[in-house]
Write a protein that holds these residues in place. Sequence first.
Motif, PDB file in Angstrom:
ATOM      1  N   THR A 249     -18.773  17.017   2.086  1.00  0.00           N
ATOM      2  CA  THR A 249     -18.623  16.102   2.884  1.00  0.00           C
ATOM      3  C   THR A 249     -19.453  16.390   4.405  1.00  0.00           C
ATOM      4  O   THR A 249     -20.134  14.979   4.702  1.00  0.00           O
ATOM      5  N   HIS A 250     -21.009  17.176   4.679  1.00  0.00           N
ATOM      6  CA  HIS A 250     -22.225  17.261   4.768  1.00  0.00           C
ATOM      7  C   HIS A 250     -23.503  16.343   4.768  1.00  0.00           C
ATOM      8  O   HIS A 250     -24.141  17.297   4.228  1.00  0.00           O
ATOM      9  N   THR A 251     -23.140  15.796   4.250  1.00  0.00           N
ATOM     10  CA  THR A 251     -24.777  14.772   4.173  1.00  0.00           C
ATOM     11  C   THR A 251     -24.538  13.317   4.308  1.00  0.00           C
ATOM     12  O   THR A 251     -23.564  12.896   4.477  1.00  0.00           O
ATOM     13  N   GLN A 252     -25.607  12.521   5.056  1.00  0.00           N
ATOM     14  CA  GLN A 252     -26.163  11.888   5.553  1.00  0.00           C
ATOM     15  C   GLN A 252     -26.507  10.719   3.840  1.00  0.00           C
ATOM     16  O   GLN A 252     -26.691   9.745   4.407  1.00  0.00           O
ATOM     17  N   LEU A 253     -26.865  11.125   2.883  1.00  0.00           N
ATOM     18  CA  LEU A 253     -27.366  10.574   1.839  1.00  0.00           C
ATOM     19  C   LEU A 253     -26.092   9.805   1.523  1.00  0.00           C
ATOM     20  O   LEU A 253     -26.564   8.782   0.302  1.00  0.00           O
ATOM     21  N   ILE A 254     -25.032   9.886   0.883  1.00  0.00           N
ATOM     22  CA  ILE A 254     -23.935   9.295   0.212  1.00  0.00           C
ATOM     23  C   ILE A 254     -23.420   8.603   1.281  1.00  0.00           C
ATOM     24  O   ILE A 254     -23.296   8.817   2.329  1.00  0.00           O
ATOM     25  N   GLY A 255     -23.013   7.443   1.173  1.00  0.00           N
ATOM     26  CA  GLY A 255     -23.496   6.077   1.778  1.00  0.00           C
ATOM     27  C   GLY A 255     -20.980   6.042   1.393  1.00  0.00           C
ATOM     28  O   GLY A 255     -20.761   7.087   1.322  1.00  0.00           O
ATOM     29  N   ARG A 256     -20.616   4.711   1.935  1.00  0.00           N
ATOM     30  CA  ARG A 256     -19.657   4.649   1.789  1.00  0.00           C
ATOM     31  C   ARG A 256     -18.873   4.827   0.257  1.00  0.00           C
ATOM     32  O   ARG A 256     -19.948   3.867  -0.918  1.00  0.00           O
ATOM     33  N   LEU A 257     -17.302   5.054   0.186  1.00  0.00           N
ATOM     34  CA  LEU A 257     -17.026   5.034  -1.424  1.00  0.00           C
ATOM     35  C   LEU A 257     -15.946   4.651  -2.374  1.00  0.00           C
ATOM     36  O   LEU A 257     -14.867   5.355  -2.108  1.00  0.00           O
ATOM     37  N   GLY A 258     -15.502   2.961  -1.722  1.00  0.00           N
ATOM     38  CA  GLY A 258     -14.955   2.101  -1.695  1.00  0.00           C
ATOM     39  C   GLY A 258     -13.518   2.235  -1.483  1.00  0.00           C
ATOM     40  O   GLY A 258     -13.681   3.077  -0.331  1.00  0.00           O
ATOM     41  N   ILE A 259     -12.686   2.847  -1.482  1.00  0.00           N
ATOM     42  CA  ILE A 259     -11.254   3.113  -2.123  1.00  0.00           C
ATOM     43  C   ILE A 259     -11.222   4.582  -1.554  1.00  0.00           C
ATOM     44  O   ILE A 259      -9.811   4.356  -1.156  1.00  0.00           O
ATOM     45  N   LEU A 260     -11.905   5.326  -1.676  1.00  0.00           N
ATOM     46  CA  LEU A 260     -11.678   6.403  -1.582  1.00  0.00           C
ATOM     47  C   LEU A 260     -11.555   6.725   0.022  1.00  0.00           C
ATOM     48  O   LEU A 260     -10.969   8.108   0.289  1.00  0.00           O
ATOM     49  N   GLU A 261     -12.685   5.646   0.650  1.00  0.00           N
ATOM     50  CA  GLU A 261     -12.459   6.128   2.204  1.00  0.00           C
ATOM     51  C   GLU A 261     -11.038   6.129   2.883  1.00  0.00           C
ATOM     52  O   GLU A 261     -10.859   6.522   4.245  1.00  0.00           O
ATOM     53  N   HIS A 262     -10.311   4.995   1.883  1.00  0.00           N
ATOM     54  CA  HIS A 262      -8.858   5.353   3.026  1.00  0.00           C
ATOM     55  C   HIS A 262      -8.140   6.242   2.448  1.00  0.00           C
ATOM     56  O   HIS A 262      -6.919   6.807   2.803  1.00  0.00           O
ATOM     57  N   VAL A 263      -8.217   6.752   1.147  1.00  0.00           N
ATOM     58  CA  VAL A 263      -7.551   8.588   0.977  1.00  0.00           C
ATOM     59  C   VAL A 263      -7.751   9.768   1.361  1.00  0.00           C
ATOM     60  O   VAL A 263      -7.639  10.602   2.480  1.00  0.00           O
ATOM     61  N   LEU A 264      -8.893   9.941   1.436  1.00  0.00           N
ATOM     62  CA  LEU A 264      -9.835  11.156   0.965  1.00  0.00           C
ATOM     63  C   LEU A 264     -11.442  11.290   2.822  1.00  0.00           C
ATOM     64  O   LEU A 264     -11.244  10.214   2.540  1.00  0.00           O
ATOM     65  N   VAL A 265     -11.598  12.419   2.781  1.00  0.00           N
ATOM     66  CA  VAL A 265     -12.187  12.316   4.006  1.00  0.00           C
ATOM     67  C   VAL A 265     -13.944  12.676   3.201  1.00  0.00           C
ATOM     68  O   VAL A 265     -13.866  13.267   2.116  1.00  0.00           O
ATOM     69  N   THR A 266     -14.416  11.474   3.005  1.00  0.00           N
ATOM     70  CA  THR A 266     -15.771  11.722   2.206  1.00  0.00           C
ATOM     71  C   THR A 266     -17.002  11.366   4.197  1.00  0.00           C
ATOM     72  O   THR A 266     -16.243  11.846   5.079  1.00  0.00           O
ATOM     73  N   PRO A 267     -18.879  11.227   3.179  1.00  0.00           N
ATOM     74  CA  PRO A 267     -19.136  12.131   3.925  1.00  0.00           C
ATOM     75  C   PRO A 267     -19.182  10.632   5.187  1.00  0.00           C
ATOM     76  O   PRO A 267     -19.672  11.492   6.245  1.00  0.00           O
ATOM     77  N   SER A 268     -18.866   9.519   5.699  1.00  0.00           N
ATOM     78  CA  SER A 268     -18.821   8.732   6.511  1.00  0.00           C
ATOM     79  C   SER A 268     -17.802   9.107   7.436  1.00  0.00           C
ATOM     80  O   SER A 268     -18.876   9.653   8.542  1.00  0.00           O
ATOM     81  N   HIS A 269     -17.083   9.690   6.681  1.00  0.00           N
ATOM     82  CA  HIS A 269     -15.903  10.478   7.443  1.00  0.00           C
ATOM     83  C   HIS A 269     -16.536  11.249   8.455  1.00  0.00           C
ATOM     84  O   HIS A 269     -16.170  11.630   9.965  1.00  0.00           O
ATOM     85  N   HIS A 270     -17.158  12.530   7.835  1.00  0.00           N
ATOM     86  CA  HIS A 270     -17.147  13.609   8.679  1.00  0.00           C
ATOM     87  C   HIS A 270     -18.299  13.502   9.255  1.00  0.00           C
ATOM     88  O   HIS A 270     -18.538  14.039  10.098  1.00  0.00           O
ATOM     89  N   ARG A 271     -19.533  12.605   9.104  1.00  0.00           N
ATOM     90  CA  ARG A 271     -20.820  12.348  10.007  1.00  0.00           C
ATOM     91  C   ARG A 271     -19.998  11.973  11.216  1.00  0.00           C
ATOM     92  O   ARG A 271     -20.565  12.132  12.174  1.00  0.00           O
ATOM     93  N   VAL A 272     -19.234  10.581  11.205  1.00  0.00           N
ATOM     94  CA  VAL A 272     -18.312  10.393  12.794  1.00  0.00           C
ATOM     95  C   VAL A 272     -17.737  11.769  13.179  1.00  0.00           C
ATOM     96  O   VAL A 272     -17.990  11.987  14.373  1.00  0.00           O
ATOM     97  N   HIS A 273     -17.464  12.528  12.671  1.00  0.00           N
ATOM     98  CA  HIS A 273     -16.381  14.270  12.762  1.00  0.00           C
ATOM     99  C   HIS A 273     -17.590  14.978  13.770  1.00  0.00           C
ATOM    100  O   HIS A 273     -17.685  15.658  14.989  1.00  0.00           O
ATOM    101  N   HIS A 274     -18.629  14.705  12.923  1.00  0.00           N
ATOM    102  CA  HIS A 274     -19.893  15.780  13.998  1.00  0.00           C
ATOM    103  C   HIS A 274     -20.968  14.857  14.919  1.00  0.00           C
ATOM    104  O   HIS A 274     -22.295  15.255  15.522  1.00  0.00           O
ATOM    105  N   ALA A 275     -21.330  13.698  15.293  1.00  0.00           N
ATOM    106  CA  ALA A 275     -21.563  12.918  15.907  1.00  0.00           C
ATOM    107  C   ALA A 275     -20.970  13.202  17.345  1.00  0.00           C
ATOM    108  O   ALA A 275     -19.573  13.570  17.738  1.00  0.00           O
ATOM    109  N   SER A 276     -21.564  13.072  18.822  1.00  0.00           N
ATOM    110  CA  SER A 276     -21.212  13.767  19.902  1.00  0.00           C
ATOM    111  C   SER A 276     -21.452  12.358  20.601  1.00  0.00           C
ATOM    112  O   SER A 276     -21.802  11.888  22.460  1.00  0.00           O
ATOM    113  N   ASN A 277     -21.668  11.012  19.788  1.00  0.00           N
ATOM    114  CA  ASN A 277     -21.547   9.111  20.418  1.00  0.00           C
ATOM    115  C   ASN A 277     -20.095   9.835  20.928  1.00  0.00           C
ATOM    116  O   ASN A 277     -19.084  10.159  20.387  1.00  0.00           O
TER     117      ASN A 277
END
Length: 402
Positions: free
Chosen positions: A165-193
């Motif tokens: 999940t530590h990558t910027q190369l994978i975008g959103r993963l459709g329906i999986l975004e509702h259940v699994l921690v995806t790279p998109s979700h984890h990018r948010v977690h690592h952000a300092s915004n």
Amino acid sequence: MNLNYMALAVPVFLLFIGLEYLISKKLGRNLFNFTSSITNMNVGVAERLIDMFTAASFYFFYEYLHEHYAIFDIKPGILMWVSLVLATDLIWYWYHRFGHEINIFWGFHVVHHTSEEFNYTAGTRITVFQAFVRTAFWAVLPVIGFPPAMITTMLIIHGFYPFFTHTQLIGRLGILEHVLVTPSHHRVHHASNEAYLDKNFGDMFIIWDKLFGTFAEEKETPQYGLTKQLGSYSFLWQHFHYLVELAYAVKRTPGVYHKLKIIFGRPADFDPELRGVAEKRFLSKHKVRTRSQKFRFYAVIQFALMVTTLFFLLLFEHYIATYIQIMVALTIFVTLINCGAILEQRRWVFYIEFMRASLIVLITFYYFPHPTTFLFLSALTVACLAYFSNLQKQYLSIIYGR
């Protein structure tokens, strides 16, 4: 042969890091920074090294709790495996959340968030403290009644998943975004915004964050790293800086109650000025200002040899004497410190080189315990000490340039 096949995780992780690097270059995206990437992987090497000596003790700890305190006698089955993966991830959620919301736990976890880049090298950046702290949290599993064999198997799976999940190369993963921690979700977690701080703590499932109100969707471009960047590539300082800052805060605060309030307080309320106080006390200002890139090449060679040594040490650990395991582990540990010092262009790095050479001498004598070997190594050591100053100058000239 009784090989430790978990050692294969080392080349597998390196393979995916290499693939991500090549793909990012082909796409024209600058996702890797040399110094930061090497630093990230150094932290991962340390975690693998410590795990070699501690993994068995964690298993026996779970076994002891299961044998003496288990509430239920759970048997392996599909329903129980599903229950275990959910229970493991739920406990991780709270362990991870406490790691961001309580100072002492943030001191153990902050290493994972120090990187200012977000790629698979950041996925290897697991603090050496984490295994001990999370084991204390997961101790509830054998008490519930899950057998140690099931727990350790699940923890291996649970340890592999977040790396990807530590990558910027994978975008959103459709329906999986509702259940699994995806790279998109984890990018948010690592952000300092500010909008992303203390969000998305789940490791495999995002459902916990949605359930407990800590979910945030990726909208604005994430800025990675700490809100106040560390600015150091030192292996030791990356691990201990926040604990040192915390110690300073506790020392200057009167009263046991107020000291405990700091230890178990929120990082958001912690005095950021203590970073400067700690750095002034512990970080040397003696750097070599050079434009030469020689030290980078040397750091890569060291890292390659170190990872290769680690791989074979893990793979053949059951065939290697304990003394050699310890000595090689110390050599790798000293190399980690050495790499950080070189990347920061420290002058005192030669002392670390001398320490590493001494460990290699001891390992050599173990395999060749002949009087001639002892005399040769002794004479070499005396000669190095006699010409220490000249050797240091030559060494600094070679790696940093004139």
